[in-house]
Design an enzyme around this catalytic site. Structure first.
Site, PDB file in Angstrom:
ATOM      1  N   ASP A 124       0.704  -1.299   0.123  1.00 50.33           N
ATOM      2  CA  ASP A 124       0.139  -0.078   0.187  1.00 50.33           C
ATOM      3  C   ASP A 124       0.821   1.225   0.126  1.00 50.33           C
ATOM      4  O   ASP A 124       1.735   1.218   0.587  1.00 50.33           O
ATOM      5  CB  ASP A 124      -0.909   0.077   1.278  1.00 50.33           C
ATOM      6  CG  ASP A 124      -1.978   1.142   0.992  1.00 50.33           C
ATOM      7  OD1 ASP A 124      -2.519   1.359  -0.054  1.00 50.33           O
ATOM      8  OD2 ASP A 124      -2.439   1.539   2.116  1.00 50.33           O
ATOM      9  N   GLU A 199      -9.060   4.195  -2.537  1.00 51.02           N
ATOM     10  CA  GLU A 199      -7.941   3.873  -3.503  1.00 51.02           C
ATOM     11  C   GLU A 199      -8.314   3.286  -4.363  1.00 51.02           C
ATOM     12  O   GLU A 199      -9.206   2.690  -4.703  1.00 51.02           O
ATOM     13  CB  GLU A 199      -6.908   2.929  -2.371  1.00 51.02           C
ATOM     14  CG  GLU A 199      -6.536   3.812  -1.239  1.00 51.02           C
ATOM     15  CD  GLU A 199      -5.300   3.083  -0.676  1.00 51.02           C
ATOM     16  OE1 GLU A 199      -4.459   2.425  -1.342  1.00 51.02           O
ATOM     17  OE2 GLU A 199      -5.124   3.224   0.662  1.00 51.02           O
ATOM     18  N   ASP A 229      -9.053   0.552   1.800  1.00 53.59           N
ATOM     19  CA  ASP A 229      -8.075   0.226   2.718  1.00 53.59           C
ATOM     20  C   ASP A 229      -8.553   0.664   4.260  1.00 53.59           C
ATOM     21  O   ASP A 229      -8.199   1.635   4.564  1.00 53.59           O
ATOM     22  CB  ASP A 229      -6.788   0.973   2.527  1.00 53.59           C
ATOM     23  CG  ASP A 229      -5.644   0.471   3.419  1.00 53.59           C
ATOM     24  OD1 ASP A 229      -5.580  -0.487   4.033  1.00 53.59           O
ATOM     25  OD2 ASP A 229      -4.838   1.584   3.726  1.00 53.59           O
ATOM     26  N   ARG A 233      -7.843   3.749  13.166  1.00 53.96           N
ATOM     27  CA  ARG A 233      -6.902   5.167  13.195  1.00 53.96           C
ATOM     28  C   ARG A 233      -6.472   5.119  14.836  1.00 53.96           C
ATOM     29  O   ARG A 233      -5.099   5.556  14.832  1.00 53.96           O
ATOM     30  CB  ARG A 233      -7.565   6.347  13.078  1.00 53.96           C
ATOM     31  CG  ARG A 233      -8.330   6.519  11.767  1.00 53.96           C
ATOM     32  CD  ARG A 233      -7.234   6.433  10.475  1.00 53.96           C
ATOM     33  NE  ARG A 233      -7.776   6.732   9.190  1.00 53.96           N
ATOM     34  CZ  ARG A 233      -7.098   6.413   8.098  1.00 53.96           C
ATOM     35  NH1 ARG A 233      -5.796   6.112   8.190  1.00 53.96           N
ATOM     36  NH2 ARG A 233      -7.705   6.462   7.185  1.00 53.96           N
ATOM     37  N   LYS A 249      -4.073  -1.874   9.638  1.00 52.81           N
ATOM     38  CA  LYS A 249      -4.360  -2.312   8.682  1.00 52.81           C
ATOM     39  C   LYS A 249      -4.722  -3.662   7.819  1.00 52.81           C
ATOM     40  O   LYS A 249      -4.674  -4.019   6.817  1.00 52.81           O
ATOM     41  CB  LYS A 249      -3.300  -1.624   7.436  1.00 52.81           C
ATOM     42  CG  LYS A 249      -2.826  -0.205   7.738  1.00 52.81           C
ATOM     43  CD  LYS A 249      -3.842   0.776   7.025  1.00 52.81           C
ATOM     44  CE  LYS A 249      -3.522   2.137   7.094  1.00 52.81           C
ATOM     45  NZ  LYS A 249      -4.132   3.191   6.021  1.00 52.81           N
ATOM     46  N   GLU A 359     -10.013  12.574   7.352  1.00 51.22           N
ATOM     47  CA  GLU A 359      -9.896  13.909   6.708  1.00 51.22           C
ATOM     48  C   GLU A 359     -11.140  14.602   6.688  1.00 51.22           C
ATOM     49  O   GLU A 359     -11.143  15.965   7.122  1.00 51.22           O
ATOM     50  CB  GLU A 359      -9.208  13.596   5.449  1.00 51.22           C
ATOM     51  CG  GLU A 359      -7.854  13.204   5.216  1.00 51.22           C
ATOM     52  CD  GLU A 359      -7.495  12.765   3.878  1.00 51.22           C
ATOM     53  OE1 GLU A 359      -6.962  13.546   2.988  1.00 51.22           O
ATOM     54  OE2 GLU A 359      -7.577  11.542   3.636  1.00 51.22           O
TER      55      GLU A 359
END
Lengths: 418, 418
Positions: A124, A199, A229, A233, A249, A359
């Protein structure tokens, strides 16, 4: 390039993801039958394994489609890829005789989709500038947002191939080691900041065992899929220094059911951005290496209505998959057929184009309002996340279908973890 | 546990790596013959694929050895592992009839060794306290040497399975993107700080698809190999922030040719160190999870004599492979048969016991004098690096053979990289 018309009527619609120009590849099953290779055309799937068996699809080096994955066609190389597409066009074009194919056509609505290829290894990247800047700003402030190496190389890390699942697979909220910023010690429990990342995945279709140029890398890429993905967090924040993301991940990465071959995307090539610092020669592009693919992300709460929460474009990437693959080989790292390269999160320049909830909600500080009601900082149990991608041509489009996954509640803590 | 005597005389020597107690597993070929599964006994190899074919080795779920890798025995599970060992002891013990086996015995000296198993995915850890402290001190000073999470979890990163090679394979010095500390910009060229890392590799022999306890993880581990994680320190220094090592570790990782099954190591179990902070319950050990395995590293310059440059022990690890595997599954990450877990560099407390040249030469500041003459900061072209490991019992030992690799010069810079 204009629409190539097919005798499958639904393929000729300007809003269909799968015109004859596309010929996206999947692995499907209907009812209790075994999964097999199929090609999307309009709202149908052609059972190409059956076509090959019936002698209607004679591929160099074949049989290549007698297995429920596309790796053997990849392995056969670019000439076989081109021969395959040319023959499918012959069979499906307007004017061809539908007769021999009709017994091998299925409705997509009736099909269950499976992983379209065997994932060899998964890497990734972190190669979208807006995403890297946003995340860097949140973690280190705007002055140190981009790491010093970022403008010089596509930063990437090895992921976990075993965690790749196909669209439609439920994704269980992970357990993990967590340490809230104010806590003195970590604890083990369910992730509270579960996120997606929008992605594209590039599929390596040819092996290499030494450094390759960007042009060679580009020729090695068989096709592209949508890729989500999933990211924990809070697990990531506590674990990732100094060696990068690991368990954050590893729960699941969802890919779309349809591989769009690089050949279908050629009319949509676009150049990368102006370089803020000159790239080293081994990363310079011999031509346009990105693609104009409009992307969107939709979130649907359990029992609720869908809200589109992001719209962006693959052309926002700073580094192309070809550059990523070239860099990946620079140390001599052997690449294999079926290796999957995640592009990195594709965020555009404005809030509405950001490719992750981290984000979109700015780390939970600016809750995102859903058009259908409610707010989100991170994903909640029952949320279904859906990615879509379309390259828009004149009167037709090349679509990727949907890449979807529903978040289900974490498992109860096992006794040995209490 | 005492020496189990075999009718293969060389297996009864106190200094032989491969007594009947060991039964190490490899894949070998002689001359132009195909590679096949073999078991080390004394200075011989038994062709167990031939034994199985001849009906002398009837395994539950067999045939399991008709392929040139040990994954099928792993897949068959712990009962098959035990049945295999019990039958091999019957066949090879003193008093058994050598007749049926003699046609299937080969001299190790005549054999070429191959990768003993198909590596599914590869994960490397950073779980030796002395190593983490040494490296952290060099990069961040002694006060911040250990990252805040280090004492709470085994830090690891996904490596590249495609880069795993067997002992004896030459390793080409990598190219890569490099930025000397004083330089303004990076350049692309040959690594100047090429290093080894002394590790043990644990082989996952059973699959999982959810979190497992340390006890369950321990039972999933099939065996261990010596492992040299070749590392390009200058590539690593420039690339590793923020997502960890990537190309610095992707050139090659060499494993030893012999898998020592966990069963053979049971007499050598030792407890981990006292915990500086209490581990979370999911990482606590139900019993001793490390092994007392003496390790050494030898360096032999081209045409020169060997110098042993490090002596240490696997028991120096802070986290065991079982703890690493349990942590690896904590997010739900699916594990597969043939997954390989690198222990992390095994450095002891004193200079002579450090497991990498980075530590032995303290980043090049304290050049290491070789007993055979010459000095090293990092590896030079032509250097052969050899790892050895031995668990010492009373009057016998369980050895791992040798894990060896020679560094050859970097390739010339391709035109497209100039």
């Amino acid at each position: 390039m204009a629409l190539m018309r097919s005798w499958v009527g639904s393929a000729n619609s300007a809003t269909c993801d799968f015109p004859l120009n596309n010929l996206a590849l999947g692995v499907f099953s209907v009812g209790a039958e075994e999964p097999r290779c199929g090609v999307a055309i309009g709202d149908r799937i052609v059972d190409v394994a059956a076509l090959e068996e019936a002698g209607l699809l004679d591929l160099p080096g074949g049989p290549l489609l007698d297995v429920p994955f596309w790796n053997e066609l990849m392995e056969a190389g670019p000439e076989a890829w081109a021969a395959f597409r040319a023959r499918m066009v012959e069979l499906l074009a307007e004017g061809a005789d539908p007769g021999p194919l009709l017994p091998h056509l299925y409705a997509q609505a009736d099909a269950e989709m499976h992983l379209p290829f065997l994932v060899s290894e998964y890497t990734d990247f972190y190669a979208g500038r807006n995403h890297a800047f946003n995340v860097g700003t949140m973690f280190r402030g705007p002055d140190n947002a981009l790491p010093p190496n970022w403008l010089h190389m596509p930063i990437g890390y090895n992921g976990r191939a075993s965690s790749i699942v196909v669209s439609g697979t439920e994704v269980r909220r992970p357990l993990g080691q967590l340490k809230p910023p104010q806590a003195e010690r970590p604890y083990f429990g369910a992730c509270k900041r579960f996120d997606f990342e929008l992605e594209m995945g590039a599929i390596v279709g040819q092996a290499s065992d030494g450094p390759v140029s960007v042009a060679e890398a580009d020729a090695m890429i068989f096709g592209y899929v949508l890729l989500n993905d999933w990211s924990a967090r809070d697990i990531q924040a506590w674990e990732y220094q100094p060696l990068g993301p690991f368990q954050a991940k590893a729960t699941a990465t969802t890919i779309g059911p349809w591989i769009v071959m690089a050949a279908a995307l050629q009319p949509f090539r676009v150049a990368g951005p102006a370089r803020e610092v000159e790239l080293l020669p081994y990363l310079r592009e011999p031509g346009p290496m990105l693609y104009d693919i409009a992307l969107e992300v939709a979130l649907t709460p359990e029992g609720g209505a869908e809200s589109v929460i992001s719209r962006t474009n693959y052309r926002e990437m700073y580094y192309s998959s070809a550059q990523q693959l070239a860099h990946h080989t620079s140390s001599g790292c052997p690449m294999n057929v079926g290796d999957l390269l995640g592009s990195g999160t594709i965020s555009g320049p404005v809030r509405e184009s950001r490719g992750s909830l981290l984000e979109l909600s700015w780390g939970g500080k600016e809750p995102l309002e859903l058009a259908s009601g409610g707010v989100r900082n991170f994903l909640e149990d029952g949320d279904t996340l859906t990615l879509r991608g379309v390259a828009q041509g004149p009167g037709y489009r090349i679509g990727f279908g949907e890449c979807s996954g529903k978040v289900v509640a974490a498992m109860a803590l096992p006794d040995w973890a209490k």
